[in-house]
Design a protein around this motif. Structure first.
Motif, PDB file in Angstrom:
ATOM      1  N   LYS A 131      17.532  53.375  51.692  1.00 16.08           N
ATOM      2  CA  LYS A 131      18.818  52.717  51.848  1.00 16.08           C
ATOM      3  C   LYS A 131      19.516  52.643  50.489  1.00 16.08           C
ATOM      4  CE  LYS A 131      18.698  51.340  56.254  1.00 16.08           C
ATOM      5  NZ  LYS A 131      19.732  51.708  57.255  1.00 16.08           N
ATOM      6  N   LYS A 132      20.753  53.114  50.443  1.00 13.54           N
ATOM      7  CA  LYS A 132      21.518  53.111  49.194  1.00 13.54           C
ATOM      8  C   LYS A 132      22.900  52.497  49.437  1.00 13.54           C
ATOM      9  CE  LYS A 132      18.545  55.769  46.769  1.00 13.54           C
ATOM     10  NZ  LYS A 132      18.070  55.605  45.399  1.00 13.54           N
ATOM     11  N   PHE A 133      23.474  51.913  48.363  1.00 13.52           N
ATOM     12  CA  PHE A 133      24.790  51.310  48.463  1.00 13.52           C
ATOM     13  C   PHE A 133      25.884  52.322  48.148  1.00 13.52           C
ATOM     14  CE2 PHE A 133      22.834  46.986  47.273  1.00 13.52           C
ATOM     15  CZ  PHE A 133      22.710  46.648  48.615  1.00 13.52           C
ATOM     16  N   ASN A 134      26.914  52.297  48.966  1.00 12.22           N
ATOM     17  CA  ASN A 134      28.164  52.991  48.653  1.00 12.22           C
ATOM     18  C   ASN A 134      29.100  51.916  48.112  1.00 12.22           C
ATOM     19  OD1 ASN A 134      30.434  54.597  48.495  1.00 12.22           O
ATOM     20  ND2 ASN A 134      30.865  54.499  50.700  1.00 12.22           N
ATOM     21  N   MET A 135      29.389  51.960  46.817  1.00 13.38           N
ATOM     22  CA  MET A 135      30.068  50.851  46.149  1.00 13.38           C
ATOM     23  C   MET A 135      31.470  51.223  45.707  1.00 13.38           C
ATOM     24  SD  MET A 135      26.907  49.159  44.021  1.00 13.38           S
ATOM     25  CE  MET A 135      27.676  47.545  44.023  1.00 13.38           C
ATOM     26  N   GLY A 136      32.346  50.212  45.725  1.00 14.26           N
ATOM     27  CA  GLY A 136      33.724  50.389  45.300  1.00 14.26           C
ATOM     28  C   GLY A 136      33.944  49.858  43.892  1.00 14.26           C
ATOM     29  N   ASP A 137      35.142  49.343  43.656  1.00 19.68           N
ATOM     30  CA  ASP A 137      35.505  48.848  42.331  1.00 19.68           C
ATOM     31  C   ASP A 137      35.174  47.363  42.193  1.00 19.68           C
ATOM     32  OD1 ASP A 137      36.524  51.318  41.508  1.00 19.68           O
ATOM     33  OD2 ASP A 137      38.475  50.898  42.421  1.00 19.68           O
ATOM     34  N   TYR A 138      35.349  46.851  40.984  1.00 18.94           N
ATOM     35  CA  TYR A 138      35.206  45.425  40.735  1.00 18.94           C
ATOM     36  C   TYR A 138      36.446  44.679  41.235  1.00 18.94           C
ATOM     37  CZ  TYR A 138      30.888  45.391  38.034  1.00 18.94           C
ATOM     38  OH  TYR A 138      29.557  45.470  37.660  1.00 18.94           O
ATOM     39  N   VAL A 139      36.199  43.547  41.868  1.00 18.34           N
ATOM     40  CA  VAL A 139      37.274  42.650  42.285  1.00 18.34           C
ATOM     41  C   VAL A 139      37.168  41.404  41.408  1.00 18.34           C
ATOM     42  CG1 VAL A 139      38.213  41.251  44.169  1.00 18.34           C
ATOM     43  CG2 VAL A 139      37.261  43.511  44.648  1.00 18.34           C
ATOM     44  N   TRP A 140      38.299  40.987  40.838  1.00 14.88           N
ATOM     45  CA  TRP A 140      38.275  39.953  39.810  1.00 14.88           C
ATOM     46  C   TRP A 140      38.879  38.636  40.283  1.00 14.88           C
ATOM     47  CZ3 TRP A 140      35.734  40.648  35.300  1.00 14.88           C
ATOM     48  CH2 TRP A 140      35.352  41.954  34.979  1.00 14.88           C
ATOM     49  N   ARG A 141      38.202  37.537  39.949  1.00 10.72           N
ATOM     50  CA  ARG A 141      38.784  36.207  40.021  1.00 10.72           C
ATOM     51  C   ARG A 141      39.457  35.929  38.681  1.00 10.72           C
ATOM     52  NH1 ARG A 141      33.814  35.640  42.823  1.00 10.72           N
ATOM     53  NH2 ARG A 141      33.833  34.234  44.647  1.00 10.72           N
ATOM     54  N   THR A 142      40.692  35.451  38.709  1.00  7.88           N
ATOM     55  CA  THR A 142      41.338  35.045  37.471  1.00  7.88           C
ATOM     56  C   THR A 142      40.787  33.693  37.028  1.00  7.88           C
ATOM     57  OG1 THR A 142      43.130  33.839  38.553  1.00  7.88           O
ATOM     58  CG2 THR A 142      43.451  36.216  38.209  1.00  7.88           C
ATOM     59  N   TYR A 143      41.162  33.270  35.825  1.00  4.94           N
ATOM     60  CA  TYR A 143      40.739  31.955  35.347  1.00  4.94           C
ATOM     61  C   TYR A 143      41.262  30.851  36.255  1.00  4.94           C
ATOM     62  CZ  TYR A 143      38.527  33.466  31.042  1.00  4.94           C
ATOM     63  OH  TYR A 143      37.655  34.015  30.138  1.00  4.94           O
ATOM     64  N   THR A 144      42.499  31.007  36.716  1.00  2.00           N
ATOM     65  CA  THR A 144      43.054  30.023  37.645  1.00  2.00           C
ATOM     66  C   THR A 144      42.269  30.002  38.942  1.00  2.00           C
ATOM     67  OG1 THR A 144      45.271  30.310  36.705  1.00  2.00           O
ATOM     68  CG2 THR A 144      45.132  29.342  38.905  1.00  2.00           C
ATOM     69  N   ASP A 145      41.902  31.192  39.445  1.00  2.00           N
ATOM     70  CA  ASP A 145      41.100  31.273  40.674  1.00  2.00           C
ATOM     71  C   ASP A 145      39.768  30.552  40.506  1.00  2.00           C
ATOM     72  OD1 ASP A 145      43.059  32.872  41.859  1.00  2.00           O
ATOM     73  OD2 ASP A 145      42.059  34.746  41.277  1.00  2.00           O
ATOM     74  N   VAL A 146      39.087  30.802  39.384  1.00  2.00           N
ATOM     75  CA  VAL A 146      37.772  30.217  39.144  1.00  2.00           C
ATOM     76  C   VAL A 146      37.860  28.698  39.074  1.00  2.00           C
ATOM     77  CG1 VAL A 146      35.876  30.020  37.477  1.00  2.00           C
ATOM     78  CG2 VAL A 146      36.841  32.266  38.011  1.00  2.00           C
ATOM     79  N   GLU A 147      38.842  28.192  38.337  1.00  2.00           N
ATOM     80  CA  GLU A 147      38.990  26.746  38.195  1.00  2.00           C
ATOM     81  C   GLU A 147      39.294  26.090  39.536  1.00  2.00           C
ATOM     82  OE1 GLU A 147      40.238  22.800  37.293  1.00  2.00           O
ATOM     83  OE2 GLU A 147      41.507  24.308  38.262  1.00  2.00           O
ATOM     84  N   ARG A 148      40.179  26.703  40.321  1.00  2.00           N
ATOM     85  CA  ARG A 148      40.536  26.139  41.625  1.00  2.00           C
ATOM     86  C   ARG A 148      39.354  26.198  42.592  1.00  2.00           C
ATOM     87  NH1 ARG A 148      44.827  28.881  42.477  1.00  2.00           N
ATOM     88  NH2 ARG A 148      43.768  30.633  43.487  1.00  2.00           N
ATOM     89  N   GLU A 149      38.653  27.341  42.630  1.00  2.00           N
ATOM     90  CA  GLU A 149      37.511  27.487  43.538  1.00  2.00           C
ATOM     91  C   GLU A 149      36.391  26.519  43.171  1.00  2.00           C
ATOM     92  OE1 GLU A 149      34.391  31.017  44.841  1.00  2.00           O
ATOM     93  OE2 GLU A 149      36.453  31.570  44.321  1.00  2.00           O
ATOM     94  N   ALA A 150      36.169  26.313  41.873  1.00  2.00           N
ATOM     95  CA  ALA A 150      35.155  25.352  41.436  1.00  2.00           C
ATOM     96  C   ALA A 150      35.539  23.940  41.866  1.00  2.00           C
ATOM     97  CB  ALA A 150      34.987  25.420  39.917  1.00  2.00           C
ATOM     98  N   ARG A 151      36.812  23.611  41.723  1.00  2.00           N
ATOM     99  CA  ARG A 151      37.270  22.284  42.130  1.00  2.00           C
ATOM    100  C   ARG A 151      37.074  22.075  43.623  1.00  2.00           C
ATOM    101  NH1 ARG A 151      42.605  21.933  42.714  1.00  2.00           N
ATOM    102  NH2 ARG A 151      42.827  23.443  41.002  1.00  2.00           N
ATOM    103  N   HIS A 152      37.421  23.089  44.426  1.00  2.00           N
ATOM    104  CA  HIS A 152      37.257  22.989  45.882  1.00  2.00           C
ATOM    105  C   HIS A 152      35.780  22.926  46.268  1.00  2.00           C
ATOM    106  CE1 HIS A 152      41.483  24.906  46.656  1.00  2.00           C
ATOM    107  NE2 HIS A 152      41.540  23.655  46.235  1.00  2.00           N
ATOM    108  N   PHE A 153      34.949  23.733  45.593  1.00  2.00           N
ATOM    109  CA  PHE A 153      33.524  23.731  45.922  1.00  2.00           C
ATOM    110  C   PHE A 153      32.909  22.365  45.612  1.00  2.00           C
ATOM    111  CE2 PHE A 153      29.008  24.511  45.174  1.00  2.00           C
ATOM    112  CZ  PHE A 153      28.672  25.243  46.305  1.00  2.00           C
ATOM    113  N   GLY A 154      33.272  21.791  44.472  1.00  2.00           N
ATOM    114  CA  GLY A 154      32.740  20.479  44.122  1.00  2.00           C
ATOM    115  C   GLY A 154      33.143  19.409  45.122  1.00  2.00           C
ATOM    116  N   ALA A 155      34.409  19.439  45.551  1.00  2.00           N
ATOM    117  CA  ALA A 155      34.863  18.479  46.557  1.00  2.00           C
ATOM    118  C   ALA A 155      34.151  18.709  47.885  1.00  2.00           C
ATOM    119  CB  ALA A 155      36.376  18.585  46.732  1.00  2.00           C
ATOM    120  N   GLY A 156      33.891  19.989  48.217  1.00  2.00           N
ATOM    121  CA  GLY A 156      33.163  20.300  49.444  1.00  2.00           C
ATOM    122  C   GLY A 156      31.745  19.754  49.422  1.00  2.00           C
ATOM    123  N   LEU A 157      31.095  19.821  48.257  1.00  2.00           N
ATOM    124  CA  LEU A 157      29.757  19.234  48.127  1.00  2.00           C
ATOM    125  C   LEU A 157      29.799  17.726  48.375  1.00  2.00           C
ATOM    126  CD1 LEU A 157      28.322  21.063  44.966  1.00  2.00           C
ATOM    127  CD2 LEU A 157      27.672  21.439  47.356  1.00  2.00           C
TER     128      LEU A 157
END
Length: 396
Positions: A131-157
Motif C-alpha cells: 500500500k502506497k500513498f498518492n500525495m498532493g501538495d501542502y495545505v497551509w494554516r495561516t497564523y490567524t487560522d492557527v490562533e482561531r482554531e486553537a481558541r475554538h479547540f480550547g473552548a470545545g474542551l
C-alpha cells in the motif's frame, strides 16, 4: 629444514588469504596516514580549530544569585532581536506567544499538512503488493487560522468538561493538530501531559493515572490501543481523536460510558461556545513531559510557562533562524526539543511543514514510485535531528 619450519608457521598461525587481507589493510592505513599528513595544513587553514576551541571555552554565563537550593545564571552575551521583541511584546507564557505571533504575521503560512489523495496498491518486482500513498501538495494554516482554531479547540474542551489547571494527556504522533490542540489547552490554562506514541500499554496507563487525567487526545491510528488501556485507566471518560484523511474512524468496541469525539467536532463545539479563554500565568504548569522510559518507568517532568519561554529566549539567542526559513517537523512533539524548536519557528514567523519517516523522502516506504516525498515537495531549509543512539533512532 628451514623451509619446512616456515611452512609450519604459516599453517598454524595464518592462512594465505588472511595474510593478503592484513597486507591490504596495512597498505590502506599507510596511504591514509600520508593523506592526513598532506591535508593537515589545509585543514588548519580552512577550519581554524583553535578558534572553535576558544569559542567553546569562553565564559558564556555568570552566576548572579545562589541559595542552598537554586543557582541563577545570566548570559554574558547580548540578546538577539527576536529575544528582545518577545520581551517588548510581553510574551511570558506559551499562550501569549501564539497571540503575539498571530498579531504580527496574520496571513503568513504557519502550519502545513500534506494532502493524501489516495492509498493505492503498488506491485513490487518480487510480486508482492504494498500500500502506497498518492500525495498532493501542502495545505497551509495561516497564523490567524492557527490562533482561531486553537481558541475554538480550547473552548470545545471546556464544553466537554475539561477544567483549567486540570491535566489532559496528549498521546499522538507529530502533526499540525498536535500543536493546535496544545495551544488550545494553553488558552484555557489546561496543562498538557505528553506521552510518547511508541510506549507500551503499561507505560501509557502509568502516565495517565499518575497525572489523574480524565481526557485524552490521540489519533485515528492510535485510538484502537485504548480498547485495552481503558481497563487500566478508571478516571478516563473522554477520548478526542485526530481524524485520518482517508479512513473513517471506528468508534465501537470501547468501554461503556466513554465518549469518543473527533477533533473537528471539538473545534465546532468551541466555535459555537460562549466560554472565554482563561490565560495562564507564567508560574502555571504548561507541560508535564514524560520521558521515553529507556531507564525504567517513564517519569513526568513538570515545566511551567516561565520555563518554556525562558528556554525559547535562550534558543533564539543560540540558534540563528530567519523568516525565509522553512522547518520540516517530524521528531516527536512529545519531547521538549521538537516542541521548543517548532515554537521558536512560530514566534519567528517561520512556516512548519509536517512529515513522517514513512513519507519524508522520494524513497520512503509509503511514497509511490515516481512521486515526490515530503522533503522534495516542501524544500525545507532546516529540521531538527538527534544522535542515532537516542530513543528517537527510528526517525533517523
Amino acid at each position: 629444514m628451514a623451509l619446512k619450519s616456515t611452512e609450519m608457521f604459516i599453517d598454524e598461525n595464518e592462512t594465505p588469504e588472511s595474510w593478503w587481507v592484513s597486507a591490504v589493510l596495512k597498505t590502506i592505513r599507510a596511504v591514509a596516514l600520508v593523506c592526513d599528513i598532506i591535508t593537515f595544513p589545509i585543514h588548519l587553514l580552512l577550519q581554524r580549530p583553535w578558534r572553535k576551541r576558544a569559542l567553546s571555552r569562553r565564559i558564556k554565563a555568570r552566576i548572579i544569585d545562589s541559595t542552598s537550593d537554586t543557582v541563577t545564571v545570566r548570559s554574558v552575551c547580548e540578546p538577539c532581536e527576536l529575544h528582545v521583541r518577545m520581551v517588548r511584546d510581553g510574551v511570558g507564557t506559551m499562550e501569549a506567544m501564539l497571540r503575539a505571533a498571530a498579531a504580527r504575521y496574520a496571513a503568513r503560512p504557519s502550519l502545513g499538512t500534506r494532502t493524501v489523495l489516495s492509498e493505492e496498491d503498488e506491485p513490487q518486482p518480487n510480486g508482492r503488493v504494498f500500500k502506497k500513498f498518492n500525495m498532493g501538495d501542502y495545505v497551509w494554516r495561516t497564523y490567524t487560522d492557527v490562533e482561531r482554531e486553537a481558541r475554538h479547540f480550547g473552548a470545545g474542551l471546556r464544553e466537554l468538561g475539561c477544567r483549567p489547571r486540570h491535566n489532559l494527556v496528549m498521546f499522538a504522533e507529530t502533526r499540525a493538530e498536535w500543536m493546535v490542540a496544545a495551544h488550545g489547552c494553553f488558552k484555557q490554562s489546561i496543562p498538557v501531559v505528553t506521552i510518547y506514541a511508541t510506549l507500551g500499554d503499561e507505560a501509557i496507563a502509568h502516565g495517565i493515572n499518575e497525572t489523574e487525567v480524565s481526557t485524552v487526545i490521540t489519533t485515528h491510528e492510535l485510538l484502537p490501543k485504548f480498547r485495552k488501556i481503558l481497563a487500566k485507566t478508571p478516571r478516563v471518560d473522554t477520548i478526542v481523536f485526530m481524524e485520518d484523511q482517508l479512513q473513517k474512524t471506528d468508534r465501537d468496541g470501547f468501554k461503556p460510558g466513554i465518549r469518543i469525539v473527533a477533533y473537528k467536532e471539538v473545534v465546532e463545539m468551541g466555535a459555537n461556545s460562549k466560554i472565554e479563554t482563561v490565560p495562564p500565568s507564567p508560574s502555571d504548569t504548561a507541560i508535564v513531559m514524560y520521558t521515553s522510559g529507556s531507564t525504567g518507568v517513564p517519569k513526568g517532568v513538570v515545566l511551567s510557562h516561565r520555563n518554556m519561554i525562558a528556554t525559547l529566549k535562550s534558543f533564539a539567542d543560540a540558534v540563528p533562524i530567519r523568516e525565509d526559513d522553512i522547518l520540516m517537523g517530524f521528531l516527536p512533539l512529545a519531547h521538549v526539543f521538537e516542541l521548543l524548536a517548532e515554537s521558536i519557528c512560530i514566534i519567528a514567523g517561520v512556516p512548519i511543514g509536517y512529515s513522517t519517516a514513512l513519507t519524508m523522502l522520494d524513497s520512503s516506504n509509503k511514497i509511490m514510485k515516481g512521486t515526490k516525498g515530503d522533503a522534495t515537495t516542501l524544500q525545507p531549509t532546516c529540521l531538527t535531528t538527534v544522535p542515532v543512539s537516542t530513543p528517537w533512532n527510528q526517525f533517523n
